[in-house]
Scaffold this motif. Structure first.
Motif, short mmCIF file in Angstrom:
data_model
loop_
_atom_site.label_atom_id
_atom_site.label_comp_id
_atom_site.label_asym_id
_atom_site.label_seq_id
_atom_site.Cartn_x
_atom_site.Cartn_y
_atom_site.Cartn_z
N ARG A 281 -8.79 1.72 -4.60
CA ARG A 281 -7.69 1.96 -3.68
C ARG A 281 -7.89 1.34 -2.30
NH1 ARG A 281 -5.51 6.31 -0.90
NH2 ARG A 281 -3.29 5.94 -0.71
N PRO A 282 -9.06 1.52 -1.66
CA PRO A 282 -9.23 0.89 -0.34
C PRO A 282 -9.16 -0.64 -0.40
CG PRO A 282 -11.21 2.12 -0.99
CD PRO A 282 -10.20 2.36 -2.04
N LEU A 283 -9.47 -1.22 -1.58
CA LEU A 283 -9.43 -2.68 -1.68
C LEU A 283 -8.02 -3.20 -1.97
CD1 LEU A 283 -12.69 -3.32 -3.73
CD2 LEU A 283 -12.29 -3.79 -1.32
N ARG A 284 -7.20 -2.34 -2.56
CA ARG A 284 -5.86 -2.76 -2.99
C ARG A 284 -5.06 -3.40 -1.85
NH1 ARG A 284 -3.73 -2.46 -7.80
NH2 ARG A 284 -4.02 -0.72 -9.21
N ARG B 77 10.12 -2.03 -13.43
CA ARG B 77 10.78 -2.80 -12.39
C ARG B 77 9.78 -3.24 -11.34
NH1 ARG B 77 16.16 -0.81 -12.59
NH2 ARG B 77 16.71 -1.59 -10.57
N GLU B 78 10.09 -4.38 -10.71
CA GLU B 78 9.10 -4.95 -9.80
C GLU B 78 8.84 -4.08 -8.57
OE1 GLU B 78 10.36 -8.98 -9.25
OE2 GLU B 78 9.27 -9.64 -11.03
N PHE B 79 9.85 -3.31 -8.14
CA PHE B 79 9.59 -2.51 -6.93
C PHE B 79 8.57 -1.41 -7.21
CE2 PHE B 79 13.30 -0.18 -8.58
CZ PHE B 79 12.90 1.13 -8.43
N VAL B 80 8.49 -0.99 -8.48
CA VAL B 80 7.47 0.01 -8.84
C VAL B 80 6.09 -0.65 -8.88
CG1 VAL B 80 6.73 1.65 -10.58
CG2 VAL B 80 9.15 1.38 -10.10
N GLN B 81 6.04 -1.86 -9.43
CA GLN B 81 4.77 -2.59 -9.42
C GLN B 81 4.33 -2.85 -7.98
OE1 GLN B 81 4.63 -6.02 -11.94
NE2 GLN B 81 5.93 -5.07 -13.48
N ALA B 82 5.32 -3.18 -7.14
CA ALA B 82 4.99 -3.42 -5.73
C ALA B 82 4.39 -2.17 -5.11
CB ALA B 82 6.24 -3.85 -4.97
N ALA B 83 4.96 -1.00 -5.43
CA ALA B 83 4.43 0.25 -4.88
C ALA B 83 2.99 0.45 -5.33
CB ALA B 83 5.31 1.43 -5.33
N ARG B 84 2.68 0.06 -6.57
CA ARG B 84 1.30 0.21 -7.04
C ARG B 84 0.37 -0.73 -6.29
NH1 ARG B 84 1.05 -0.54 -13.25
NH2 ARG B 84 -1.15 -0.16 -12.84
N ASP C 91 0.12 7.84 -7.59
CA ASP C 91 1.08 8.01 -8.68
C ASP C 91 2.17 9.03 -8.35
OD1 ASP C 91 -0.25 6.14 -10.06
OD2 ASP C 91 -1.26 7.50 -11.45
N ALA C 92 1.75 10.17 -7.77
CA ALA C 92 2.73 11.21 -7.47
C ALA C 92 3.77 10.69 -6.49
CB ALA C 92 2.03 12.44 -6.90
N ALA C 93 3.32 9.93 -5.49
CA ALA C 93 4.25 9.39 -4.51
C ALA C 93 5.20 8.39 -5.17
CB ALA C 93 3.49 8.71 -3.38
N ILE C 94 4.67 7.57 -6.08
CA ILE C 94 5.52 6.59 -6.76
C ILE C 94 6.57 7.30 -7.60
CG2 ILE C 94 5.57 4.74 -8.48
CD1 ILE C 94 2.83 3.90 -7.54
N ILE C 95 6.12 8.35 -8.33
CA ILE C 95 7.05 9.07 -9.20
C ILE C 95 8.15 9.73 -8.38
CG2 ILE C 95 7.26 11.12 -10.68
CD1 ILE C 95 4.56 10.37 -11.89
N PHE C 96 7.78 10.40 -7.30
CA PHE C 96 8.78 11.19 -6.59
C PHE C 96 9.56 10.42 -5.54
CE2 PHE C 96 6.08 14.59 -8.32
CZ PHE C 96 7.07 15.23 -9.05
N THR C 97 8.93 9.43 -4.87
CA THR C 97 9.70 8.74 -3.82
C THR C 97 10.29 7.42 -4.30
OG1 THR C 97 7.83 7.50 -2.92
CG2 THR C 97 8.18 9.72 -2.07
#
Lengths: 275, 529
Positions: free
Chosen positions: B352-355, A166-173, A179-185
């Motif tokens: 990461r800092p560039l992202r 989903r795009e909101f996950v791509q946005a988080a990346r 990764d841990a924050a994306i998985i859990f939050t």
């Protein structure tokens, strides 16, 4: 959340389940206050029928109060059911989330491990585990958690597989979240509804499994549970029905209540149904 | 007169956002003419069309008015009589042909089944008729044995039209038949519809949101808004001299397909991509299926304050290219120089800092915001990932929300409380929270209504100018690209076919494919006349 409550409370069976389950939990919690002498105290003649003076539910083969046994048994059944489910959900969510989020080789490896647990007859595995760890409350809980987690892992992996694209996950990346924050939050809160449904059903099946273990004499010998009550009374089954039927009914009612709650949760949390 | 609708009123179930889906709508369709219903989402145009077919969804009922089809009131027919009319007298094609076709039945059997359901003829003869129909649609008869997933989107829509025409209906209702298709395919399907209409002298009711399509196709137009007819008349009259303010606004919002922005004087590029390639492997781990080069040796440069449009049809690799540049995907070959550093193969720790300096706005306003978080939490997620103070982040979130045209009161609300256009603004705000240097916009307006589209495009351009952003703008729509891009790059099959200042590419396209794309813009012929 309002919608959720409205749907859940709109199901009579879910409400009945919730009420019955609450009553059982209350009994279990209050058991030491109500019956301070404990379930192993002999109070009279063995095999007195329900309704005998001072014995609302009769006595068992050793002359112990059945009512006290049922109340204390509820403590063990619920404790095992809830803690082993928490353990199974913990392992299952972690492995399922990692497998579903990373995919590829990680997913392949973790799923092979999951399948390893799924292809072995689970009750046989459980008996071996408990026998190996020595029968005790801890080994029962650990054993049941170890045979139950694959079901959770499968569900969580499936949810993560569909949510990670989903795009909101791509946005988080792209925001640089770890990764841990994306998985859990980000992903886990969206995967909670099916996890809650599976867990509520799993508490019921864990209670059944614990009863079966205790019936076979593989439970904690120092604790009385519904399963060990049935196991200990099976020789008297034909002369004193209450010794096996009452604990059996307790198991049935508890599991049924949990299933009703699970169905209600499913309707309330699943956007494709109910709403 | 074939269809005469008088005062049609359709009620929505209680709890909907309004009580009437369609409010006293009247219009007529003559024999042998194309009538277009135009409107934005929620205007009631689809419900009106479904009412003519007697196919209103459950819970939605016609409460007043009449629909006379050749003198017979459709609203007062028993279901069996309606079933006989559907297919024989009137037929319908839908926006998504994949959803309308049965995935496990061959094309031939689906068309034959339709014929056999109404006519007493053998399966063999029905199949023969199906083959003839496919031939007329410009499809080979071999497709009869194919399954829907083996066809392209355009082919599927042709199959739908063949099915609809199999019983020679007098009225064909087409509900946004080309919205899900590429622009060149759209032009072909519209041309086919028009030819067949003339050939068979039948009536067509075309539902669309696109005034370009109206200009190309319609004899008469009905403009709808909030369930009511705003204006109707001949196409020339409505398009030439729209009398209602809403029609005027709709027509004004349609991009003209003329380049607006002049190219910028050349400066040092902020991003320069050289020979970038990305392949996808088909099938599983052990399969020997060939890899597909989604992006094949693409180079580009992008400077501060500049918007580069990447234009192409679906499968051209434009989205893959964008996702490689922002490193959501890992390119195999080539380099991406960003401010002097090659980020193409940089490991995630170093990256990461560039992202935070490269941010993205996504296509789908409904899946790009986490439904379980408030707007406030969504906006501060980025700054928090870099350990910034929450209070500062919240203050900036309110400020940036105002910049994209929303109030700071939105911070406490959840995504489902906002419309599609507002959500795109929130998506843009999220990207701006990290004060990026580069903004990648992946089809940011393709899911929006045309008037909202115009507003969001203007906002993007304003923000680009205000923050001196370098913007990579991905779109399939040449008209949209013309509005906001200084330069455009046309992609096809993963390669760049043409690149240059928007003005030049539009005025003198050098590549044949670019010319084809430009020619396929609906309404372009009419507009230049």
């Amino acid at each position: 959340m309002k919608k959720f409550a409205a749907v859940f409370l709109g199901r009579p069976m879910a409400l009945v389940g919730l009420a019955v389950f609450a009553a059982i939990v209350a009994t279990a919690l209050a058991a030491p206050l109500l019956f301070a002498r404990g379930p192993f105290t002999i109070v009279g003649m063995p095999l007195l029928p329900p309704g005998a003076p001072g014995l609302l539910a009769g006595s068992d083969v050793l002359g112990r109060d059945m009512l006290v046994g049922l109340a204390y048994g509820a403590r063990i059944s619920l404790l095992v059911g809830i803690t082993s489910t928490l353990g199974a959900v913990g392992i299952g969510v972690l492995l399922g989330a990692v497998a579903g989020y990373y995919g590829g080789v990680t997913d392949d490896l973790l799923m092979r491990v999951t399948e390893f647990f799924q292809i072995i007859p689970s009750f046989v595995l459980l008996m071996v585990l408990v026998a190996f760890l020595q029968p005790s409350l801890n080994s029962t809980v650990i054993g049941i958690a170890l045979i139950s987690w694959p079901q959770v892992a499968r569900v969580v992996r499936g949810e993560f597989l569909s949510l990670r694209g989903r795009e909101f996950v791509q946005a988080a990346r792209t925001l640089g979240m770890r990764d841990a924050a994306i998985i859990f939050t980000q992903i886990l809160p969206n995967a909670l509804p099916p996890i809650m449904v599976v867990s509520s059903m799993m508490v019921g099946s864990a209670i059944l499994t614990e009863s079966a273990l205790s019936f076979l004499g593989l439970g904690d010998p120092n604790l009385l549970s519904w399963g060990s009550m049935i196991g200990g009374s099976r020789s008297a089954m034909w002369v004193a029905w209450w010794t096996t039927v009452l604990p059996g009914l307790s198991i049935m009612v508890t599991v049924l209540a949990l299933n009703f709650i699970g169905d209600g949760l499913n309707d309330a949390l699943n956007p494709r149904r109910g709403r | 007169m074939l269809v005469s609708m008088q005062g049609l009123t359709v009620a929505l179930p209680s709890g909907a956002d309004r009580s009437l889906a369609v409010d006293k709508v009247s219009f007529e369709i003559d024999a042998n003419e194309i009538v277009c219903i135009v409107g934005e989402s929620g205007s009631g145009k689809s419900v009106t069309a479904h009412a003519i077919m007697g196919l209103l969804p459950r819970g939605v009922t016609a409460t007043g008015g009449s629909i006379l089809f050749d003198g017979v009131d459709i609203l007062r027919q028993p279901p069996e009589a309606l079933r006989k009319m559907r297919g024989c007298d009137m037929a319908m094609i839908f926006q998504d042909p994949m959803a309308a076709l049965n995935p496990v039945v061959t094309i031939g059997r689906q068309i034959a089944e339709q014929i056999c359901a109404h006519r007493a003829i053998s399966q063999g003869r029905a199949l023969k008729q199906a083959a003839e129909l496919l031939g007329r649609m410009g499809l080979p008869a071999a497709l009869l044995k194919s399954f829907p997933h083996q066809l392209s989107g355009g082919q599927r829509q042709r199959v739908m039209i063949a099915m609809a025409l199999s019983l020679s209906p007098r009225l064909l209702i087409a509900d946004e038949p080309t919205t899900a298709l590429d622009v060149t395919t759209q032009a072909q399907i519209l041309k086919l519809l028009k030819e067949i209409q003339a050939e068979r002298q039948m009536s067509v009711l075309l539902i669309t949101h696109d005034f370009g399509v109206v200009a190309d196709m319609a004899d008469r137009v009905v403009v709808m808004r909030h369930g009511a007819v705003v204006e109707s008349g001949t196409t020339n009259a409505v398009l030439g001299a729209p009398s209602h303010a809403y029609t005027q606004a709709l027509i004004a919002a349609v991009p003209k397909g003329e380049a607006i922005l002049p190219p910028l004087p050349s400066t040092d590029p902020l991003i320069s991509v050289t020979n970038l390639s990305k392949r996808f492997r088909r099938g599983g781990f052990f399969s020997h299926a060939p890899t597909i080069a989604a992006v094949d040796g693409v180079s580009l440069t992008l400077s501060r304050g500049e918007t580069l449009g990447i234009v192409g049809e679906s499968g051209s690799g434009k989205s893959t290219l964008a996702r490689c540049v922002i490193r959501l995907l890992d390119p195999e070959e080539g380099e991406i120089l960003f401010d002097g550093a090659d980020i193409a193969h940089m490991r995630s720790g170093a990256l990461r800092p560039l992202r935070r300096r490269i941010q993205m706005v996504f296509q789908d306003p409904f899946s790009s915001l986490n439904p379980r978080q408030t707007i406030g939490d969504i906006l501060i997620a980025g700054p928090r990932a870099y350990g910034e103070d929450i209070k500062d982040a919240r203050a900036r979130a309110a400020e940036i929300l105002r910049m994209v045209g929303l109030t700071s009161e939105s911070l406490r609300r959840f995504p489902h409380e906002f419309s599609g256009g507002q959500r795109q603004r929130i998506g843009l705000a999220r990207a701006l929270m990290l004060k990026p240097d580069v903004l990648i916009a992946d089809e940011p307006v393709s899911a929006l209504d045309v008037t909202v589209q115009a507003q969001v495009l203007r906002l993007l351009d304003d923000v680009r100018a205000q923050m001196n952003l370098a913007m990579l703008f991905i779109t399939h729509d040449m008209r949209v690209a013309a509005q906001v891009c200084h330069r455009v790059m046309v992609m096809r099959h993963g390669r760049v076919v043409e690149t240059g200042p928007t003005r030049d590419v539009f005025a003198v396209p050098t590549d044949a494919y670019t010319r084809q794309l430009l020619a396929a813009i609906p309404g372009r012929l009419t507009a230049t006349q």
